[in-house]
Design a protein around this motif. Structure first.
Motif, mmCIF file in Angstrom:
data_model
loop_
_atom_site.group_PDB
_atom_site.id
_atom_site.type_symbol
_atom_site.label_atom_id
_atom_site.label_comp_id
_atom_site.label_asym_id
_atom_site.label_seq_id
_atom_site.Cartn_x
_atom_site.Cartn_y
_atom_site.Cartn_z
ATOM 1 N N VAL A 77 -0.377 48.559 -34.366
ATOM 2 C CA VAL A 77 0.982 48.184 -34.040
ATOM 3 C C VAL A 77 1.373 46.965 -34.879
ATOM 4 N N HIS A 121 -2.974 48.286 -30.877
ATOM 5 C CA HIS A 121 -2.924 49.648 -31.396
ATOM 6 C C HIS A 121 -2.354 50.589 -30.333
ATOM 7 N N LEU A 144 5.988 49.962 -34.216
ATOM 8 C CA LEU A 144 5.111 50.621 -35.176
ATOM 9 C C LEU A 144 5.786 50.659 -36.543
ATOM 10 N N GLU A 192 5.067 55.887 -37.052
ATOM 11 C CA GLU A 192 5.886 56.635 -36.084
ATOM 12 C C GLU A 192 5.996 58.097 -36.486
#
Length: 389
Positions: free
Chosen positions: A385, A332, A293, A298
């Motif tokens: 992601v 994701h 990420l 994050e």
């Protein structure tokens, strides 16, 4: 040092010049048109001169709304005057009202965005060349050749000086704005330094004492649950100190070091593990394989989880259960924080008032955020992601 004599950006100064152009230049042009009529000029030429002069005066007033549009009107009027013969002159560009063009030129150089100042200079010089060429083409020998050259030199000089003074005033104004912005930035840095000192002196000291007292209380307790709760209290205090130090570094505009990093996805397990108490149960379910990420995603994911747990503990009567679910997909990650409603809401005001910042943080990280409220609260977010290397 500012050139106050030519700094025409002040409202009062500009309004005075506009008023003088209407009161002085317009009557002077009318008187000249009367003289031209007596000298035998045609009614058509006089009508064209009157319309062009009116356009020049209207252009001066139009600069208050759009300097570029005003310059277009003034340039068109001057081009029209260049084709109108005036007895004893080469054309009508030397009429008193033609001075309005200089006012409009000054304003477009001072106000209009780049490249309009340079376009205005090119248009002015080109217009002078066209006007003089037209005048030379219809010269009938009444005017000596040197007068045509003198007129062209005078017009170029006046236009260039007007442009140069306006450009100098523009540069001075931009430097003053930059200096003001720099002073504002210095004031902000000073204020941040004051806030940093206040936070360190008051909050950091109090949290440090809290952690020390919790550790001391663990020594005298003989109950396992009490010892565990005090240990978690001490660890929460240390975590708050780490977060506070990171915030202080942001306020002080200095880069963080390795001991005070922003929370990442690896902090999620510890966050859930240290949040529970005998009356507050927190569980974490993670499905799928973790994907990389972005750093801000994050942080937003961890902060969302933290806020959901805090929101439940603060606003619901214990015992309370909070379930954190993280589902990893190829493109994701979805996180959901839901509580069971406890024994009902506490009288602590409406829940969720701290979620505005979380929503902004999620949006800034490129994610989506949703809140569902029924008998319990459910916070849901999705983050993209990163592509695998």
């Amino acid at each position: 040092m500012r050139i106050a004599t030519f700094d025409l950006d002040g409202t009062r100064q500009w309004r005075l010049l506009v008023l003088l152009s209407a009161v002085v230049l317009a009557p002077a042009t009318v008187l000249l048109m009367v003289a031209m009529n007596a000298a035998g000029s045609s009614l058509l030429d006089l009508a064209v001169i009157g319309a062009a002069a009116l356009g020049l005066h209207c252009a001066v007033f139009l600069t208050a709304r759009s300097a570029v549009a005003a310059f277009a009107v003034a340039s068109t009027a001057m081009l029209v005057l260049a084709f109108v013969p005036v007895p004893g002159w080469s054309s009508g560009i030397l009429l008193p009202s033609a001075l309005c063009f200089l006012l409009v030129l000054w304003r477009v150089v001072f106000d209009a965005p780049t490249p309009w100042p340079w376009i205005a200079l090119a248009v002015a010089l080109t217009g002078i060349a066209v006007a003089e060429a037209i005048g030379a083409s219809r010269a009938d020998g009444d005017l000596p050749p040197w007068m045509q050259t003198l007129e062209a030199t005078l017009l170029v000089t006046v236009a260039a000086v007007t442009w140069g003074v306006a450009w100098t005033a523009r540069m001075q104004n931009e430097r003053a704005a930059a200096d003001a912005q720099a002073a504002l930035d210095r004031a902000r840095r000073t204020e941040r330094a004051h806030i940093r000192r206040d936070l360190h002196d008051v909050i950091a000291h109090s949290i440090t004492l809290m952690v020390a007292q919790a550790e001391a209380a663990r020594v005298g307790t003989g109950e396992a649950h009490t010892d565990e709760s005090l240990a978690q209290l001490a660890e929460s205090g240390r975590s708050a100190l780490r977060g506070l130090r990171g915030m202080l570094r942001v306020l002080d505009a200095s880069p963080p070091d390795a001991s005070d990093v922003v929370p990442g996805i690896d902090a999620l397990d510890d966050l859930v593990a240290t949040a529970g108490t005998p009356l507050h149960r927190v569980s974490l379910t993670e499905n799928g394989t973790r994907q990389p990420l972005a750093a801000d995603a994050e942080v937003a994911l961890v902060r969302l989880t933290q806020e959901g747990i805090t929101n439940a503990f603060r606003h619901l009567e214990a015992p309370v259960s909070v379930e954190v679910t993280v589902d990893w997909h190829l493109d994701h990650v979805a996180v959901q924080v839901s509580d069971d409603g406890g024994r009902g809401p506490l009288r602590t005001g409406p829940p969720g008032t701290g979620l505005t910042g979380i929503s902004e943080r999620v949006a800034a990280a490129g994610g989506s955020f949703d809140i569902a409220t029924e008998s319990s609260w459910t916070l849901t977010a999705q983050f993209p992601v990163l592509d695998s290397p």
